[in-house]
Design a protein around this motif. Structure first.
Motif, PDB file in Angstrom:
ATOM      1  N   VAL A 124       0.837  -1.204   0.000  1.00  0.00           N
ATOM      2  CA  VAL A 124       0.000   0.000   0.000  1.00  0.00           C
ATOM      3  C   VAL A 124       0.872   1.255   0.000  1.00  0.00           C
ATOM      4  O   VAL A 124       0.617   2.218  -0.723  1.00  0.00           O
ATOM      5  CB  VAL A 124      -0.931   0.021   1.231  1.00  0.00           C
ATOM      6  N   VAL A 125       1.942   1.216   0.821  1.00  0.00           N
ATOM      7  CA  VAL A 125       2.763   2.411   1.017  1.00  0.00           C
ATOM      8  C   VAL A 125       3.470   2.834  -0.284  1.00  0.00           C
ATOM      9  O   VAL A 125       3.487   4.017  -0.628  1.00  0.00           O
ATOM     10  CB  VAL A 125       3.805   2.149   2.130  1.00  0.00           C
ATOM     11  N   LEU A 126       4.034   1.866  -1.010  1.00  0.00           N
ATOM     12  CA  LEU A 126       4.868   2.228  -2.162  1.00  0.00           C
ATOM     13  C   LEU A 126       4.104   2.982  -3.258  1.00  0.00           C
ATOM     14  O   LEU A 126       4.567   4.039  -3.701  1.00  0.00           O
ATOM     15  CB  LEU A 126       5.563   0.985  -2.730  1.00  0.00           C
ATOM     16  N   PRO A 127       2.930   2.481  -3.702  1.00  0.00           N
ATOM     17  CA  PRO A 127       2.224   3.281  -4.718  1.00  0.00           C
ATOM     18  C   PRO A 127       1.804   4.650  -4.192  1.00  0.00           C
ATOM     19  O   PRO A 127       1.872   5.639  -4.937  1.00  0.00           O
ATOM     20  CB  PRO A 127       0.995   2.439  -5.073  1.00  0.00           C
TER      21      PRO A 127
ATOM     22  N   ARG B  41       8.897   8.752 -15.514  1.00  0.00           N
ATOM     23  CA  ARG B  41      10.145   8.044 -15.204  1.00  0.00           C
ATOM     24  C   ARG B  41      10.131   7.486 -13.781  1.00  0.00           C
ATOM     25  O   ARG B  41      10.551   6.365 -13.527  1.00  0.00           O
ATOM     26  CB  ARG B  41      11.341   8.990 -15.394  1.00  0.00           C
ATOM     27  N   ALA B  42       9.592   8.294 -12.839  1.00  0.00           N
ATOM     28  CA  ALA B  42       9.507   7.829 -11.453  1.00  0.00           C
ATOM     29  C   ALA B  42       8.641   6.574 -11.364  1.00  0.00           C
ATOM     30  O   ALA B  42       8.971   5.612 -10.670  1.00  0.00           O
ATOM     31  CB  ALA B  42       8.948   8.943 -10.567  1.00  0.00           C
ATOM     32  N   THR B  43       7.511   6.589 -12.107  1.00  0.00           N
ATOM     33  CA  THR B  43       6.606   5.442 -12.076  1.00  0.00           C
ATOM     34  C   THR B  43       7.275   4.202 -12.656  1.00  0.00           C
ATOM     35  O   THR B  43       7.159   3.102 -12.104  1.00  0.00           O
ATOM     36  CB  THR B  43       5.318   5.756 -12.868  1.00  0.00           C
TER      37      THR B  43
ATOM     38  N   ALA C 206       7.464   0.877 -10.418  1.00  0.00           N
ATOM     39  CA  ALA C 206       6.526  -0.216 -10.709  1.00  0.00           C
ATOM     40  C   ALA C 206       7.141  -1.610 -10.520  1.00  0.00           C
ATOM     41  O   ALA C 206       6.527  -2.468  -9.867  1.00  0.00           O
ATOM     42  CB  ALA C 206       5.954  -0.052 -12.116  1.00  0.00           C
ATOM     43  N   PRO C 207       8.351  -1.862 -11.057  1.00  0.00           N
ATOM     44  CA  PRO C 207       8.914  -3.208 -10.855  1.00  0.00           C
ATOM     45  C   PRO C 207       9.198  -3.514  -9.385  1.00  0.00           C
ATOM     46  O   PRO C 207       9.079  -4.683  -8.963  1.00  0.00           O
ATOM     47  CB  PRO C 207      10.216  -3.192 -11.653  1.00  0.00           C
ATOM     48  N   ILE C 208       9.516  -2.470  -8.603  1.00  0.00           N
ATOM     49  CA  ILE C 208       9.762  -2.700  -7.170  1.00  0.00           C
ATOM     50  C   ILE C 208       8.468  -3.131  -6.489  1.00  0.00           C
ATOM     51  O   ILE C 208       8.454  -4.060  -5.672  1.00  0.00           O
ATOM     52  CB  ILE C 208      10.330  -1.422  -6.509  1.00  0.00           C
ATOM     53  N   ILE C 209       7.361  -2.473  -6.838  1.00  0.00           N
ATOM     54  CA  ILE C 209       6.065  -2.847  -6.240  1.00  0.00           C
ATOM     55  C   ILE C 209       5.704  -4.273  -6.653  1.00  0.00           C
ATOM     56  O   ILE C 209       5.226  -5.071  -5.839  1.00  0.00           O
ATOM     57  CB  ILE C 209       4.951  -1.868  -6.656  1.00  0.00           C
ATOM     58  N   LEU C 210       5.966  -4.596  -7.933  1.00  0.00           N
ATOM     59  CA  LEU C 210       5.679  -5.960  -8.408  1.00  0.00           C
ATOM     60  C   LEU C 210       6.480  -6.980  -7.598  1.00  0.00           C
ATOM     61  O   LEU C 210       5.946  -8.012  -7.165  1.00  0.00           O
ATOM     62  CB  LEU C 210       6.007  -6.067  -9.903  1.00  0.00           C
ATOM     63  N   LEU C 211       7.759  -6.657  -7.374  1.00  0.00           N
ATOM     64  CA  LEU C 211       8.625  -7.571  -6.612  1.00  0.00           C
ATOM     65  C   LEU C 211       8.104  -7.752  -5.187  1.00  0.00           C
ATOM     66  O   LEU C 211       7.997  -8.884  -4.686  1.00  0.00           O
ATOM     67  CB  LEU C 211      10.057  -7.027  -6.600  1.00  0.00           C
TER      68      LEU C 211
ATOM     69  N   PHE D   5      -5.282 -11.081  -5.948  1.00  0.00           N
ATOM     70  CA  PHE D   5      -5.701  -9.798  -6.540  1.00  0.00           C
ATOM     71  C   PHE D   5      -4.541  -8.803  -6.571  1.00  0.00           C
ATOM     72  O   PHE D   5      -4.392  -8.045  -7.527  1.00  0.00           O
ATOM     73  CB  PHE D   5      -6.895  -9.214  -5.772  1.00  0.00           C
ATOM     74  N   LEU D   6      -3.719  -8.785  -5.506  1.00  0.00           N
ATOM     75  CA  LEU D   6      -2.566  -7.865  -5.477  1.00  0.00           C
ATOM     76  C   LEU D   6      -1.625  -8.158  -6.636  1.00  0.00           C
ATOM     77  O   LEU D   6      -1.154  -7.249  -7.323  1.00  0.00           O
ATOM     78  CB  LEU D   6      -1.806  -8.011  -4.154  1.00  0.00           C
ATOM     79  N   LEU D   7      -1.353  -9.457  -6.847  1.00  0.00           N
ATOM     80  CA  LEU D   7      -0.389  -9.829  -7.887  1.00  0.00           C
ATOM     81  C   LEU D   7      -0.941  -9.530  -9.278  1.00  0.00           C
ATOM     82  O   LEU D   7      -0.217  -9.006 -10.143  1.00  0.00           O
ATOM     83  CB  LEU D   7      -0.029 -11.315  -7.748  1.00  0.00           C
ATOM     84  N   THR D   8      -2.220  -9.840  -9.499  1.00  0.00           N
ATOM     85  CA  THR D   8      -2.826  -9.534 -10.795  1.00  0.00           C
ATOM     86  C   THR D   8      -2.786  -8.028 -11.046  1.00  0.00           C
ATOM     87  O   THR D   8      -2.460  -7.573 -12.147  1.00  0.00           O
ATOM     88  CB  THR D   8      -4.285 -10.026 -10.821  1.00  0.00           C
ATOM     89  N   THR D   9      -3.105  -7.249 -10.001  1.00  0.00           N
ATOM     90  CA  THR D   9      -3.064  -5.793 -10.137  1.00  0.00           C
ATOM     91  C   THR D   9      -1.665  -5.319 -10.495  1.00  0.00           C
ATOM     92  O   THR D   9      -1.487  -4.475 -11.380  1.00  0.00           O
ATOM     93  CB  THR D   9      -3.520  -5.136  -8.822  1.00  0.00           C
ATOM     94  N   ALA D  10      -0.657  -5.882  -9.802  1.00  0.00           N
ATOM     95  CA  ALA D  10       0.721  -5.457 -10.070  1.00  0.00           C
ATOM     96  C   ALA D  10       1.119  -5.787 -11.505  1.00  0.00           C
ATOM     97  O   ALA D  10       1.769  -4.976 -12.173  1.00  0.00           O
ATOM     98  CB  ALA D  10       1.673  -6.124  -9.076  1.00  0.00           C
ATOM     99  N   LEU D  11       0.722  -6.971 -11.993  1.00  0.00           N
ATOM    100  CA  LEU D  11       1.061  -7.353 -13.368  1.00  0.00           C
ATOM    101  C   LEU D  11       0.404  -6.403 -14.369  1.00  0.00           C
ATOM    102  O   LEU D  11       1.064  -5.883 -15.280  1.00  0.00           O
ATOM    103  CB  LEU D  11       0.594  -8.791 -13.642  1.00  0.00           C
ATOM    104  N   VAL D  12      -0.896  -6.161 -14.178  1.00  0.00           N
ATOM    105  CA  VAL D  12      -1.608  -5.279 -15.113  1.00  0.00           C
ATOM    106  C   VAL D  12      -1.040  -3.863 -15.037  1.00  0.00           C
ATOM    107  O   VAL D  12      -0.782  -3.223 -16.068  1.00  0.00           O
ATOM    108  CB  VAL D  12      -3.124  -5.286 -14.814  1.00  0.00           C
ATOM    109  N   ALA D  13      -0.803  -3.367 -13.814  1.00  0.00           N
ATOM    110  CA  ALA D  13      -0.316  -1.990 -13.658  1.00  0.00           C
ATOM    111  C   ALA D  13       1.068  -1.835 -14.285  1.00  0.00           C
ATOM    112  O   ALA D  13       1.341  -0.841 -14.959  1.00  0.00           O
ATOM    113  CB  ALA D  13      -0.298  -1.602 -12.181  1.00  0.00           C
ATOM    114  N   CYS D  14       1.946  -2.814 -14.068  1.00  0.00           N
ATOM    115  CA  CYS D  14       3.284  -2.737 -14.679  1.00  0.00           C
ATOM    116  C   CYS D  14       3.173  -2.717 -16.197  1.00  0.00           C
ATOM    117  O   CYS D  14       3.844  -1.928 -16.877  1.00  0.00           O
ATOM    118  CB  CYS D  14       4.138  -3.929 -14.250  1.00  0.00           C
TER     119      CYS D  14
END
Lengths: 491, 312
Positions: free
Chosen positions: A16-19, A35-37, A41-46, A86-95
């Motif tokens: 929650v904190v990172l995004p 560029r910041a995003t 994004a890969p860090i949040i995915l990790l 749901f978190l992982l699917t969201t991270a994949l789609v968002a990345c």
């Protein structure tokens, strides 16, 4: 790294904190936000992937209380299997969306360049906050964040559609909040875990849950509250459409699952039947309208109206009698369907975005023969379409198969027929644009699209299929912390 | 009849009348005026219920800032001639809406009457733990400590709301100045008040944050007062709105939520997300609240100012 090594990191909080930190960074950065995003994004995915590993490893939900205050005084954060999925699917789609957009997507001028990324990260953070929240009032706050960011992204495309969305979503928020207030007045807590273990509760609890449900239906665009969705998702910029249709409408569904399965207020089953029949109406109405659209993005948007209908069949199939042996399987099937739809729908909208960038419009009649010049994009569209139709080996097939098994075992023949019929209707409305693009025709793309961007929807579509091929791992994840009383589903 | 009861009944009746007048009236400006009156009556109702913090917030935001926003929206519509014939919904739609609202109201009333009379909610738990929270005002203890996670997200909601408003800027005006340049007649009421009230408002704002730790007050209420000072300075022509392209302004907007989030995350690595050690909690909470106050005040003022309408 060992399990205890993972547990030493605050992975749950970081999702929650990172995004949210990213959004507070991107807002002052303006057009450098892209560029910041891309860096974040890969860090949040990790972090999200590590959290899923931690959940799998420990075999139990990860729980924290903010501020160290135990419930009911404090707010619980809880990541069980369904949260992780749901978190992982969201991270994949968002990345995928971030990479697609930041590497040369149409950015619509100075304002959108400077404000899109804060709104994008706010959406991501709000979704994650919903998926790990254990507290009804906290869910309300997370939904508000989600709604504001989502409505603003729609406004880039059409302020009229955004206004309609805002009115639906805010009315939904108020009715949801009314339900939350009634629950607190009756039980003195917002905590989902405490409410769940307190038993079914009285009529007041059921009425409160019904209010919350009504509010969430408006946000989830379930028929007959769908009127805002097609113009909003059909006119938003490509990356926004993908996020909205894949993920944002799933958040209210996720909360409904929390309410009716984790809290489990007493229900006569009539309410569950009603949700199911609204789902049936959504499948039929959304599919028929998707067939009649003349713009590619509107076909995909109406398809979302229809596909959301499937999710609500989980309530009559598994909601009223949770102790039947097949309900766990049916429940898992609905979640599979939601996850697979998220990946496939994001792929469809990104593919449609490439088409619009290449030929400058998305009118179906003007797309004949596009497959010759955009083979990879049309192929991605086709693979994603297979997933939406629920054909094997996609994740949606597993979902539909589990739900069908439950429907037949429970004697819900009508719902089973609708599920199969809905698949045929999906084939009809998705083959129409696909056939046109594959046809011999004269359409010449005016602009070449880089391959590294065309590959993004393809990867998402393949992920939707992969969800079906490697189904056992996500299936096992979903079972962690599942609150259904049934021992095991029939598999 | 008990005079307190008489007052309450009159207050409730007036609130209903104001609400009906705001919703049912044909004249848009009258509706806005009744809406503001309604906000003040509701603030009074909160006072009667002993919820002074909520009353302050309702008066400042519900009646005050929302009132300014609605009057601003009305005057823009008026300039375009759009206030004359508000396109009302059909009478069938009105009946449907009235029916739905009435049935929800009846349902809530029935449920409410049936609730346990002794339901104190979390109030006993708050009283029990308030000594550990670092502040003695239970409302501040809930907002900044027990449920700090909600408050953190709400401050971020405000920043995102501002980003959402800015996202409506026309491209050629991106980075420009919101609103029109205001001028007040020299020696007029507005010019005089514009010089007289701001120093007082500033003092009240600073005091409210400090007071919030032991009595009604706190960051949100103080921020509303400071935002009002800002609006007054702009309206009296003493100050112009800043350009939203300014990095300093955007850093001011995010500073409060960013500090709050950074503090909470640091705690997460040390063991407790958003945890406040009891012995230093009071100091930390007031420090965070002061930074939050500045950010929230700027955010509220800029939310009222709206989208940029001119370049520097």
């Amino acid at each position: 790294m060992t399990a205890s090594g993972l547990a030493a990191l605050p992975l749950l909080e970081l999702t929650v904190v990172l995004p949210l930190a990213g959004l507070l960074l991107a807002l002052p950065l303006g057009h450098h936000g892209a560029r910041a995003t891309l860096a974040l994004a890969p860090i949040i995915l990790l972090v999200t992937a590590l959290l899923c590993i931690e959940i799998m490893w420990s075999g139990a939900p990860i729980e924290r209380v903010a501020g160290g205050w135990d419930v009911p005084l404090g707010i619980a954060l809880r990541a069980d299997g369904i949260s992780g999925a749901f978190l992982l699917t969201t991270a994949l789609v968002a990345c995928a969306v971030a990479v697609f957009q930041a590497q040369g997507g149409q950015d619509g001028g100075a304002t959108r360049r400077s404000t899109f990324w804060p709104l994008f990260l706010a959406t991501w953070g709000a979704l994650n906050a919903v998926f790990v929240s254990g507290d009804l009032f906290n869910l309300y706050v997370a939904l508000e964040l989600l709604t504001l960011a989502a409505v603003a992204m729609v406004a880039y495309g059409s302020t009229e559609a955004a206004m309609r969305y805002l009115l639906f979503a805010l009315s939904g928020s108020l009715v949801f909040l009314l339900g939350v207030a009634l629950i607190y007045a009756g039980s003195g807590t917002f905590d989902i875990g405490l409410l769940g273990s307190a038993g079914a509760g009285d009529t007041a609890m059921t009425v409160a849950a019904a209010f919350m449900t009504a509010g969430l239906l408006a946000k989830a665009a379930l028929f007959p509250f769908h009127a805002w969705l097609p113009p909003a998702h059909g006119n938003a910029p490509t990356p926004a459409s993908a996020l909205l249709s894949a993920l944002v409408v799933k958040a209210p569904f996720f909360i409904l699952v929390r309410i009716w399965f984790d809290i489990g207020p007493e229900t006569s089953g009539v309410l569950m039947q009603l949700l199911g029949y609204l789902g049936v109406a959504a499948i039929l109405y959304g599919s028929l309208l998707a067939m009649r659209q003349e713009r590619l993005k509107l076909v995909i948007a109406y398809s979302t109206v229809a596909q959301l209908g499937y999710l609500f069949l989980v309530f009559p199939l598994a909601g009223a009698a949770q102790d039947l042996p097949w309900t766990a399987g049916t429940w898992s099937g609905a979640i599979f369907h939601a996850l697979s739809h998220a990946l496939a729908k994001a792929a469809l909208f990104l593919a449609a975005g490439i088409v619009i960038e290449a030929v400058g419009h998305d009118r179906l009649q003007g797309l004949a023969g596009l497959a010759r010049d955009l083979p990879m994009t049309v192929f991605a569209f086709g693979i994603a379409a297979v997933s939406i139709m629920g054909l094997p080996p996609s994740g949606a097939f597993i979902g539909k198969y589990l739900m069908l098994t439950g429907a037949l075992a429970g004697g819900h023949v009508f719902l089973a027929i609708v599920m199969i019929g809905g698949g045929l209707l999906a084939a009809a409305y998705l083959f129409r644009p696909l056939r046109l693009m594959l046809l011999a025709g004269e359409t010449q793309p005016a602009k070449a699209i880089a391959r590294r961007r065309q590959v993004v929807p393809l990867l998402l579509a393949l992920a939707a299929v992969g969800l079906g091929i490697a189904a056992s791992l996500p299936y096992a994840l979903l079972q962690i912390g599942r609150s259904l009383t049934a021992t095991e589903g029939i598999e | 009849m008990n005079p307190a009861l008489l007052f309450d009944v009159a207050l409730a009746a007036l609130a209903v009348v104001a609400a009906l007048s705001a919703v049912a009236g044909r004249d848009l400006f009258a509706s806005v005026a009744f809406y503001i009156v309604y906000g003040i009556l509701i603030a009074l109702a909160w006072m009667r219920l002993g919820a002074v913090d909520v009353a302050l917030a309702e008066a400042a935001i519900g009646a005050g800032l929302t009132g300014v926003l609605l009057i601003g929206a009305w005057s823009q519509l008026h300039r375009k001639g759009a206030t004359e014939t508000p396109p009302g919904p059909s009478s069938a739609a009105r009946l449907l809406a009235a029916g739905a609202s009435a049935s929800v109201a009846v349902l809530v009333a029935v449920i409410f009457v049936g609730l346990p009379a002794d339901g104190a909610g979390l109030a006993p738990a708050v009283r029990e733990n308030v000594a550990e929270s670092g502040v003695s005002n239970p409302v501040t203890a809930v907002l900044l400590n027990f449920r700090a996670y909600d408050t953190l997200m709400e401050t971020i909601v405000l920043a995102v709301a501002l980003a959402a408003v800015w996202s409506l800027t026309r491209d050629e005006l991106w980075g420009g100045i919101p609103g029109l340049r205001q001028h007040a007649r020299d020696g007029g009421v507005l010019a005089t008040f514009g010089r007289l009230l701001p120093p007082l408002g500033l003092l009240v704002g600073v005091y409210l944050v400090w007071a919030g730790s032991s009595m009604p007050g706190g960051a949100f209420q103080a921020a509303t007062v400071l935002a009002a000072v800002w609006l007054l300075l702009v309206m009296s022509g003493a100050m112009d709105e800043p350009a939203i392209g300014s990095t300093a302004i955007r850093l001011t907007i995010v500073a409060g939520p960013a500090l709050f989030l950074a503090y909470g995350t640091g705690g997460a690595f040390l063991g407790t997300f958003l945890g406040f050690p009891a012995d230093v909690a009071g100091m930390l909470i007031v420090a965070i609240e002061y930074v939050l106050t500045v950010s929230i005040a700027a955010t509220l003022a800029l939310l009222v100012a709206g989208v940029p309408r001119r370049q520097e």
